[in-house]
Scaffold this active site. Structure first.
Site, mmCIF file in Angstrom:
data_model
loop_
_atom_site.group_PDB
_atom_site.id
_atom_site.type_symbol
_atom_site.label_atom_id
_atom_site.label_comp_id
_atom_site.label_asym_id
_atom_site.label_seq_id
_atom_site.Cartn_x
_atom_site.Cartn_y
_atom_site.Cartn_z
ATOM 1 N N ASN A 8 0.637 -1.086 0.102
ATOM 2 C CA ASN A 8 -0.065 0.094 -0.062
ATOM 3 C C ASN A 8 0.870 1.416 0.013
ATOM 4 O OD1 ASN A 8 -1.962 2.004 0.312
ATOM 5 N ND2 ASN A 8 -2.645 1.172 2.483
ATOM 6 N N TRP A 9 1.095 1.834 -1.288
ATOM 7 C CA TRP A 9 2.041 2.973 -1.115
ATOM 8 C C TRP A 9 1.401 4.406 -0.832
ATOM 9 C CZ3 TRP A 9 4.120 1.982 -7.073
ATOM 10 C CH2 TRP A 9 4.999 0.783 -6.876
ATOM 11 N N LYS A 10 -0.092 4.201 -0.342
ATOM 12 C CA LYS A 10 -0.729 5.394 0.237
ATOM 13 C C LYS A 10 -0.399 6.818 -0.703
ATOM 14 C CE LYS A 10 -0.431 2.988 4.647
ATOM 15 N NZ LYS A 10 -0.331 3.389 6.145
ATOM 16 N N HIS A 98 -10.131 1.382 4.656
ATOM 17 C CA HIS A 98 -8.536 1.530 5.485
ATOM 18 C C HIS A 98 -9.013 2.504 6.460
ATOM 19 C CE1 HIS A 98 -4.576 2.525 6.484
ATOM 20 N NE2 HIS A 98 -4.320 1.308 5.591
ATOM 21 N N GLU A 170 -6.062 -4.552 10.523
ATOM 22 C CA GLU A 170 -5.101 -3.490 10.870
ATOM 23 C C GLU A 170 -5.572 -2.653 11.842
ATOM 24 O OE1 GLU A 170 -2.978 -2.434 6.686
ATOM 25 O OE2 GLU A 170 -4.544 -1.174 7.292
ATOM 26 N N GLY A 176 1.904 2.552 11.170
ATOM 27 C CA GLY A 176 3.014 3.591 10.889
ATOM 28 C C GLY A 176 3.476 4.101 12.404
ATOM 29 N N GLY A 236 2.468 -0.804 4.457
ATOM 30 C CA GLY A 236 2.713 0.376 4.333
ATOM 31 C C GLY A 236 4.134 0.810 4.163
ATOM 32 N N GLY A 237 4.767 1.704 5.122
ATOM 33 C CA GLY A 237 5.985 2.199 4.918
ATOM 34 C C GLY A 237 6.934 1.267 4.394
HETATM 35 P P1 13P Z 1 2.565 0.728 7.978
HETATM 36 O O1 13P Z 1 3.088 -0.657 7.498
HETATM 37 O O2 13P Z 1 3.422 1.973 7.247
HETATM 38 O O3 13P Z 1 2.318 0.542 9.452
HETATM 39 O O4 13P Z 1 1.156 0.814 7.271
HETATM 40 C C1 13P Z 1 0.250 -0.291 7.347
HETATM 41 C C2 13P Z 1 -1.013 -0.004 6.579
HETATM 42 O O5 13P Z 1 -1.772 0.937 6.886
HETATM 43 C C3 13P Z 1 -1.109 -0.921 5.181
HETATM 44 O O6 13P Z 1 -2.353 -0.565 4.803
#
Ligand code: 13P
Length: 253
Positions: A8-10, A98, A170, A176, A236-237
């Site tokens: 997930n590159w957000k 999300h 999640e 994060g 995510g990150g």
């Molecule tokens: P992180 O891996 O940065 O904690 O993010 C998780 C996330 O929200 C994936 O959708």
């Protein structure tokens, strides 16, 4: 082992940067990476078309996810992106509900349920996120809260329509941040949700998967991803760093 790993590159990367990161990921992936591992990339809407073109042209075994979709199918809804538009782009998966969308854009369970129905109608796999805040976690009934979140998201689903559905646990307090739940916490939540879903008409072991998201890194991925009940991860990150992301994939045994 059958696992689905979603990057997930957000809200990061313009389409040129996204192409670059995608190419780097593709070149870094071992050719003989287990065919049972599905690697999925979820960039911003503006990058979907560029990446889809590369996947199609080079016949890559990588998949695309959208980070969201409209609850409306078409019409006067300025700024929205529909399931039909995603279908045309051959998007395979779509993240819905999300916690960042619930928190910053007031996304409701009702709207998530509409999105899930629309996606299923178009054979796009919904990746339904659910998770509790730190306050909820501290309360005795956080499992009831999670079950209610899941229940509302799947209201009205029928077996004949559902090819595949993914639930992503999640915990909001782990996204994060430096915090992660213990493996036992993850297993407990997934087991409870699985048990709740097992009475639902659409559910079977084959079509319903459970993945975990919330600070997945190469340091904890081996433990999490090699646990039978966990069918993958939403990253995510660490997915913005190809080396880390590959290490996460390679930790699957
Ligand atoms: P992180 O891996 O940065 O904690 O993010 C998780 C996330 O929200 C994936 O959708």
């Amino acid at each position: 082992m059958n696992k689905t790993i979603i990057a997930n590159w957000k809200l990061n990367l313009d389409h040129l940067e996204a192409i670059q990161l995608f190419q780097k990921l593709n070149y870094s992936l071992d050719n003989d990476i287990d065919k049972k591992i599905k690697i999925v990339v979820a960039p911003s809407f503006t990058s979907l078309r560029s990446i889809q073109t590369i996947i199609e042209a080079d016949k890559l075994k990588l998949y695309l996810a959208s980070q969201d979709v409209s609850e409306f199918v078409e019409g006067a809804y300025t700024g929205e992106v529909s399931v039909t538009q995603l279908e045309k782009l051959k998007i395979s998966f779509c993240i819905v509900g999300h916690s960042e969308r619930r928190q910053h854009f007031n996304e409701t369970d009702e709207s998530i349920n509409l999105k899930v129905h629309n996606l299923i109608n178009k054979k796009i796999v919904p990746v339904i996120c659910f998770g509790e805040s730190i306050e909820q976690r501290k309360s005795e009934n956080y499992l009831d809260f999670l079950i209610e979140q899941v229940e509302k998201s799947i209201k009205g689903l029928r077996k004949d329509k559902v090819d595949e559905i993914i639930f992503a646990y999640e915990p909001v307090w782990a996204i994060g941040t430096g915090e992660t739940p213990s493996l036992q916490d993850i297993v407990d939540v997934i087991s409870n949700i699985k048990e709740f879903l097992s009475s639902k008409p659409f559910f079977d072991e084959e079509n319903t998967k459970f993945i975990y998201g919330g600070r997945v890194t190469p340091d904890n991925s081996k433990e999490i991803l090699n646990t039978k009940i966990v069918n993958g991860a939403l990253v995510g990150g660490a997915s913005l760093d190809v080396d880390k992301f590959i290490k996460i994939i390679e930790s699957i045994e």
